[in-house]
Structures are given as C-alpha cells and as structure tokens.
Design a protein around this motif. Structure first.
Motif: not given
Length: 92
Positions: A44-64
């Motif tokens: 899958i791809a999580i499509l983020t914007l520049k402003d939300t990219y880091q938040i998306g990565r943090e979420i993935i790190n927490q649930i991976s």
C-alpha cells in the motif's frame, strides 16, 4: 499545487482495513492506496503531503509491529507492477 509524499508499505492483506481506518482517522494526515495484492500480502501507499509526512511516519512507527508492516526500500518498490499512475509518477 501540493506535492504528494508517498510512504510505501508491505503488510498482510487482512490488516489493510484497520491500517486505513487508523491513518484516515487522523484528519488530513493521508489516504491509503493499494498498489499490489498477492494472496495474503499487499503493498500500500500512504499518500501524505509535505506537512503531514512526518506525522504519517510516526503513526506507522507506532503501529508497525502490531499490524506486521514493513516499509519497502527503493529497490523493493521497483518490483511493483507497472501501469499504475502512482507507480509511474513517483518512479516507484
């Protein structure tokens, strides 16, 4: 125009819906797009914007670990099926 910053992940197909609900539950962090599905494994791809990219990565790190998520390397992403606009656009 906003740039899209995709995060490409491999996970069991059975976990896509839950991951989608988590990611999309955070307002405007990103949306999920399935790029490939082979049996019990999907990409899958999580499509983020520049402003939300880091938040998306943090979420993935927490649930991976809970959802058996691994991020694809550039080399692994090159093996994705061609013909999809996202794969072609980002030279995945």
């Amino acid at each position: 125009m906003n740039e899209i910053f995709p995060i490409i992940l491999r996970l069991p197909t059975k976990n896509i819906v839950e991951v989608k609900l988590i990611i999309e539950g955070y307002d405007e962090v990103g949306i999920i797009r399935t790029l490939s599905q082979k049996g019990e494994e999907s990409v899958i791809a999580i499509l983020t914007l520049k402003d939300t990219y880091q938040i998306g990565r943090e979420i993935i790190n927490q649930i991976s670990s809970r959802y058996e998520i691994t991020e694809l390397t550039e080399e692994e992403a090159k093996d994705l099926p061609k013909g999809d606009w996202l794969v072609e656009e980002f030279k995945i």
